[in-house]
Structure formats: structure tokens, C-alpha cells
Write a protein that holds these residues in place. Structure first.
Motif, PDB file in Angstrom:
ATOM      1  N   LEU A 106       0.644  -0.795   0.054  1.00 26.78           N
ATOM      2  CA  LEU A 106       0.221  -0.329  -0.400  1.00 26.78           C
ATOM      3  C   LEU A 106       0.843   1.143  -0.105  1.00 26.78           C
ATOM      4  CD1 LEU A 106      -2.560   1.847   0.456  1.00 26.78           C
ATOM      5  CD2 LEU A 106      -2.497   1.053   2.505  1.00 26.78           C
ATOM      6  N   VAL A 107       0.475   1.915  -0.672  1.00 25.32           N
ATOM      7  CA  VAL A 107       1.359   3.606  -0.910  1.00 25.32           C
ATOM      8  C   VAL A 107       0.798   4.961  -1.252  1.00 25.32           C
ATOM      9  CG1 VAL A 107       2.865   4.916  -2.294  1.00 25.32           C
ATOM     10  CG2 VAL A 107       2.685   2.371  -2.588  1.00 25.32           C
ATOM     11  N   GLY A 108       0.760   5.574   0.458  1.00 29.41           N
ATOM     12  CA  GLY A 108      -0.125   6.380  -0.133  1.00 29.41           C
ATOM     13  C   GLY A 108       0.275   7.286  -0.729  1.00 29.41           C
ATOM     14  N   ALA A 109      -0.326   8.276  -1.601  1.00 23.35           N
ATOM     15  CA  ALA A 109       0.150   9.599  -2.256  1.00 23.35           C
ATOM     16  C   ALA A 109      -1.151  10.581  -1.763  1.00 23.35           C
ATOM     17  CB  ALA A 109       0.580   8.628  -3.736  1.00 23.35           C
ATOM     18  N   ASP A 110      -1.840   9.979  -1.530  1.00 25.27           N
ATOM     19  CA  ASP A 110      -3.210  11.341  -0.877  1.00 25.27           C
ATOM     20  C   ASP A 110      -2.696  12.246  -0.315  1.00 25.27           C
ATOM     21  OD1 ASP A 110      -2.137   9.517   1.707  1.00 25.27           O
ATOM     22  OD2 ASP A 110      -4.382   9.152   2.067  1.00 25.27           O
ATOM     23  N   GLY A 111      -1.499  12.908  -0.731  1.00 26.44           N
ATOM     24  CA  GLY A 111      -1.790  14.393  -0.418  1.00 26.44           C
ATOM     25  C   GLY A 111      -1.217  14.400   1.539  1.00 26.44           C
ATOM     26  N   ALA A 112      -1.411  15.717   1.857  1.00 23.69           N
ATOM     27  CA  ALA A 112      -1.732  16.496   3.018  1.00 23.69           C
ATOM     28  C   ALA A 112      -2.391  16.239   4.018  1.00 23.69           C
ATOM     29  CB  ALA A 112      -2.670  17.941   3.286  1.00 23.69           C
ATOM     30  N   TRP A 113      -3.821  15.339   3.483  1.00 19.13           N
ATOM     31  CA  TRP A 113      -4.795  15.077   4.494  1.00 19.13           C
ATOM     32  C   TRP A 113      -4.628  13.526   5.039  1.00 19.13           C
ATOM     33  CZ3 TRP A 113      -4.637  18.065   8.155  1.00 19.13           C
ATOM     34  CH2 TRP A 113      -4.656  20.059   7.790  1.00 19.13           C
ATOM     35  N   SER A 114      -3.467  12.815   4.292  1.00 19.72           N
ATOM     36  CA  SER A 114      -3.393  11.718   3.406  1.00 19.72           C
ATOM     37  C   SER A 114      -4.511  10.891   5.313  1.00 19.72           C
ATOM     38  CB  SER A 114      -2.265  10.923   3.628  1.00 19.72           C
ATOM     39  OG  SER A 114      -2.182   9.447   3.564  1.00 19.72           O
ATOM     40  N   ARG A 115      -4.964   9.351   4.451  1.00 20.05           N
ATOM     41  CA  ARG A 115      -6.117   8.462   5.712  1.00 20.05           C
ATOM     42  C   ARG A 115      -5.255   7.584   5.672  1.00 20.05           C
ATOM     43  NH1 ARG A 115     -10.011  10.477   7.618  1.00 20.05           N
ATOM     44  NH2 ARG A 115     -11.304  11.802   6.223  1.00 20.05           N
ATOM     45  N   ILE A 116      -3.656   8.071   4.779  1.00 22.06           N
ATOM     46  CA  ILE A 116      -2.783   6.604   4.926  1.00 22.06           C
ATOM     47  C   ILE A 116      -2.097   6.573   5.792  1.00 22.06           C
ATOM     48  CG2 ILE A 116      -1.032   5.154   4.026  1.00 22.06           C
ATOM     49  CD1 ILE A 116      -3.761   4.504   3.197  1.00 22.06           C
ATOM     50  N   ARG A 117      -1.128   7.798   6.144  1.00 23.87           N
ATOM     51  CA  ARG A 117      -0.542   8.300   6.877  1.00 23.87           C
ATOM     52  C   ARG A 117      -0.550   7.796   8.674  1.00 23.87           C
ATOM     53  NH1 ARG A 117      -0.983  13.535   7.617  1.00 23.87           N
ATOM     54  NH2 ARG A 117       0.465  14.154   5.593  1.00 23.87           N
ATOM     55  N   PRO A 118      -1.837   7.289   9.246  1.00 29.66           N
ATOM     56  CA  PRO A 118      -1.764   7.398   9.928  1.00 29.66           C
ATOM     57  C   PRO A 118      -1.050   5.156  10.274  1.00 29.66           C
ATOM     58  CG  PRO A 118      -3.921   8.456   9.666  1.00 29.66           C
ATOM     59  CD  PRO A 118      -2.933   8.517   8.378  1.00 29.66           C
ATOM     60  N   ASP A 173       1.904   9.390  14.279  1.00 29.93           N
ATOM     61  CA  ASP A 173       0.619  10.444  13.724  1.00 29.93           C
ATOM     62  C   ASP A 173       0.913  11.697  14.064  1.00 29.93           C
ATOM     63  OD1 ASP A 173       2.529  11.008  16.618  1.00 29.93           O
ATOM     64  OD2 ASP A 173       1.392  10.099  17.823  1.00 29.93           O
ATOM     65  N   ALA A 174       1.547  11.794  13.881  1.00 28.11           N
ATOM     66  CA  ALA A 174       1.868  13.062  13.011  1.00 28.11           C
ATOM     67  C   ALA A 174       0.830  14.368  11.987  1.00 28.11           C
ATOM     68  CB  ALA A 174       3.772  13.070  12.459  1.00 28.11           C
ATOM     69  N   VAL A 175       0.478  14.870  11.852  1.00 29.71           N
ATOM     70  CA  VAL A 175       0.222  15.903  11.434  1.00 29.71           C
ATOM     71  C   VAL A 175      -0.025  17.303  10.829  1.00 29.71           C
ATOM     72  CG1 VAL A 175      -2.278  14.835  12.613  1.00 29.71           C
ATOM     73  CG2 VAL A 175      -1.621  16.760  13.382  1.00 29.71           C
ATOM     74  N   PRO A 176      -0.131  17.137  10.098  1.00 28.45           N
ATOM     75  CA  PRO A 176      -0.133  18.561   9.359  1.00 28.45           C
ATOM     76  C   PRO A 176      -0.407  19.972  10.691  1.00 28.45           C
ATOM     77  CG  PRO A 176      -0.824  17.863   7.714  1.00 28.45           C
ATOM     78  CD  PRO A 176      -0.986  17.941   8.980  1.00 28.45           C
ATOM     79  N   GLY A 177       0.229  21.119  10.064  1.00 27.56           N
ATOM     80  CA  GLY A 177       0.258  22.468  11.442  1.00 27.56           C
ATOM     81  C   GLY A 177       0.085  23.833  10.747  1.00 27.56           C
ATOM     82  N   TYR A 178      -0.197  24.534  10.942  1.00 24.08           N
ATOM     83  CA  TYR A 178      -0.543  25.917  10.202  1.00 24.08           C
ATOM     84  C   TYR A 178       0.605  26.503  10.654  1.00 24.08           C
ATOM     85  CZ  TYR A 178      -2.856  30.107   8.695  1.00 24.08           C
ATOM     86  OH  TYR A 178      -2.587  31.785   8.028  1.00 24.08           O
ATOM     87  N   SER A 179       1.244  27.080   9.553  1.00 27.10           N
ATOM     88  CA  SER A 179       2.273  28.065   9.252  1.00 27.10           C
ATOM     89  C   SER A 179       2.040  28.909   9.783  1.00 27.10           C
ATOM     90  CB  SER A 179       3.006  27.741   7.989  1.00 27.10           C
ATOM     91  OG  SER A 179       1.678  28.545   7.187  1.00 27.10           O
TER      92      SER A 179
END
Length: 376
Positions: free
Chosen positions: A151-163, A167-173
Motif C-alpha cells: 500500500l502506498v499513500g500518495a494522498d496528499g496533506a491530509w493522507s488517510r494512509i499516514r496514520p 501520528d504526525a499531522v500538518p500544522g498551520y504555518s
């Protein structure tokens, strides 16, 4: 490899992976939330760099096709100060290493290079779980599932595969980009079109966190990216569905700027589009999890610097090559790919190299002084 590689996301990175796998005779299945290739505007211009994005296209065997979609003249560049004075200008003589193409054209090129039926449209992922022995189950919003050995997560900023990996999530810059479009620019917005020029334009304020940049795209369109450092709550107070009110709120932050530059806001033919800039923690790594990995923004979402799409494509190409080189040892291939990807994304591009790649061998002193003042 006995089973298809399951790729979540039909962006440039996921499609580059699918293409490189196809070149090496490895099947893949790509699942994409969008209903069709034409269901969403695919963004603006991309400069594809000779040190990453073009290497990916070479691995995909698509350099000739890429040259066919390059928009000639778009490597022209000018930098303006907030008064509208040109502090740097360079034409496009065709020798630069960052040719420009429309993101949508790149995506269509990659899609056209894959066997029919490779991409499954309208398949929105809502979650994924580990089953053990390197196998994973992906669940879609219609309740259906697919089980895969790779399985490869190529699903961008809010990836459903990343978890599955971290447990890292994007933060506002703290900074957002406001997009605007001006159509039929040479006839309906002549003064602005003259200011932007034939390619890219950067309008720099005295400090970081504020700027007005623009690209001349195909079809006589100007696409502007207005940089504004404000908290999300500030943007939440703006009704972006009210085009004129939104324009007024944004342009009010650019007091003292040249009207030819601020017209990229006030003369927009669409309501301004708010794009908050999120990023994953710098230097993000994870322990190897059998049967799954990430690429592109799913793995290393960073602030916009012109490298995101290029790195996603390079990730896809490098992962595809690693899997092709180790067909009997998928875990070794994934480990090799991830370690190289971690190092690549943790190693910042040297400022001198980046400036030279954009402005040429001798960066004018006025530009160096401008960049230093903005950092102060």
C-alpha cells in the motif's frame, strides 16, 4: 511481485509511481477520490526542475511527451518591489533548467501513459488498518474495501494512509496564499498584464510574510498567489463567497503597494480563494511498517517553495525503481526508498544553488539585498 501495488491518490506523485512500475512490467491499481479526471481544476503552472522533476520524467520514459506540453516563454522572470519598480528581469531563451507546464497537462500526460483502467475514480478513502503480515485493508466511503500486500499513500496533506506509519499531522504555518485569476488579460487587464510580463513575476514587500506573485498561464490567463501572514481566525472572519468584500479585506493589507500589483487582487475575475499553508514537522521519520509507505505531501508536506510537485514525482520514480530492482524483497525495496527519501527531504537545498537555478549564475546584488532585508 505477484500482486498489484495499491496506490491511494492520482496526483502527480502517485501517477509517476504507477507509470514507472508499468515501464518495469509491475501492475498497479490507483484509487482516487475525484469523480473523473476533469472533475476539479488542477492548479496552475509548474516549473519542472532538471535536478528532480525531470529525473522522474526520464525514469518514466516521458521526456519527449513533456517537451510537447511545455509552454514556451514562460521561464521569463521579473522581480518587482512594492512600488512596482523592476529590480530584476530575465527573458526565456529556452536554455533554462525549469521549463513550465500546466499541472493539468502534466496529469493528463501521466494518465495517458497508463493502461486503461489503472485509475479507479470516485473512490474516496475514509480509513485504513493493518491486518498483519504486511497486509492492509483500505475502506472507501461507500463501505467497500480492498486488501493489499503493498500500500502506498500518495494522498496528499491530509493522507488517510499516514496514520498507519505516524501520528504526525500538518500544522498551520501562520501564512496563507490567496489565489486570484484574471482572464483575457492582455485585452481586459492590459496594465496588469504588462506588469506581470511573459512568465513569472514576484512582487516582494519589505518583510517576509507578504507578497504578490503571479504566473502567465495558457489562454491569456494571469494566476496570482498573494502571500499574507495572518492567523486562521483572521481569514475565518472574511466571507470568501462575497467576492468584492473578500478582495477589499485582502487588498487593505497592501497599503502603499503599486496599484498595478494590487490590481491582481482587485481585478480578479473570480472570488479570491483561500489556501492556508500547512506543513508536517520538519525531518519527519517513522519506523518501517511492513507493506506500506508514503510519498509526496503525504510523507513530507512543506511550505510552498516550488519543490513540492517535483519531489512528489521524484519520490514516485525512486520508489518504482526500488521495487523493480528488488522484485523478490519488497521490504528491502521499501526500506531503501524510505531512507533515501528521508535524507533527501531533510537536506535543504543550498540557498546559493536555489538562487542560481532561478536567477542564473550571477544573482544581482539588489536581489541579494532584498532577500536579506525581508529576513531581517
Amino acid at each position: 511481485m505477484n500482486t498489484p501495488v495499491t496506490i491511494i491518490g492520482a496526483g502527480l506523485g502517485g501517477l509517476t509511481l504507477a507509470r514507472v512500475l508499468h515501464v518495469h512490467g509491475i501492475p498497479s491499481e490507483v484509487y482516487e477520490a475525484e469523480a473523473s479526471p476533469a472533475s476539479r481544476l488542477q492548479g496552475g503552472m509548474l516549473d519542472i526542475h532538471d535536478y528532480n522533476g525531470q529525473l522522474a520524467l526520464e525514469a518514466a520514459g516521458l521526456m519527449d511527451e513533456f517537451r510537447g506540453i511545455v509552454l514556451e516563454g514562460r521561464q521569463a522572470l521579473r522581480v518587482l518591489d512594492m512600488d512596482g519598480a523592476v529590480v530584476f528581469e530575465r527573458g526565456d531563451d529556452g536554455t533554462g533548467g525549469r521549463p513550465e507546464a500546466q499541472r493539468g497537462d502534466l496529469r493528463r500526460m501521466l494518465l495517458g501513459s497508463l493502461p486503461e483502467g489503472t485509475v479507479h475514480w470516485g473512490r474516496k478513502v475514509v480509513g485504513a488498518r493493518t491486518l498483519g503480515d504486511g497486509r492492509h485493508e483500505v475502506t472507501f466511503d461507500d463501505g467497500s474495501t480492498v486488501v493489499t500486500d503493498l500500500l502506498v499513500g500518495a494522498d496528499g496533506a491530509w493522507s488517510r494512509i499516514r496514520p498507519l506509519l505516524t501520528d504526525a499531522v500538518p500544522g498551520y504555518s501562520g501564512t496563507s496564499i490567496i489565489e486570484t485569476y484574471l482572464y483575457d488579460a492582455d485585452t481586459r487587464h492590459a496594465a496588469v498584464a504588462k506588469t506581470v510580463g511573459g512568465g513569472s513575476m514576484f512582487g516582494a514587500g519589505a518583510t517576509e510574510g507578504i507578497g504578490i506573485n503571479a504566473h502567465r498561464e495558457s489562454g491569456d490567463t494571469l494566476h496570482a498567489y498573494v502571500e499574507l501572514g495572518k492567523p486562521l481566525e483572521w481569514f475565518d472572519a472574511i466571507d470568501f463567497s462575497d467576492a468584492e468584500a473578500a478582495k477589499a479585506a485582502i487588498v487593505a493589507e497592501f497599503g502603499g503597494w503599486s496599484p498595478e500589483l494590487t490590481a491582481l487582487i482587485t481585478e480578479s475575475d473570480v472570488a479570491p480563494i483561500h489556501r492556508p499553508a500547512f506543513a508536517l514537522p520538519s525531518g519527519l521519520r517513522w519506523e518501517r511498517v511492513p507493506g506500506v509507505t508514503l510519498l509526496g505531501d503525504a510523507a513530507h508536506l512543506a511550505l510552498a517553495n516550488g519543490e513540492g510537485a517535483n519531489l512528489a514525482m521524484l519520490d514516485g520514480a525512486e520508489l518504482g525503481k526500488a521495487l523493480a530492482a528488488r522484485p523478490g524483497d519488497v521490504e528491502a525495496a521499501l526500506a531503501e526508498y524510505e531512507q533515501a527519501m528521508f535524507v533527501r527531504c531533510e537536506t535543504p537545498i543550498e540557498e546559493d544553488f536555489l538562487l542560481e537555478s532561478i536567477f542564473g549564475e550571477e544573482v544581482p546584488e539588489v536581489l541579494l539585498n532584498m532577500f536579506e532585508q525581508r529576513k531581517a
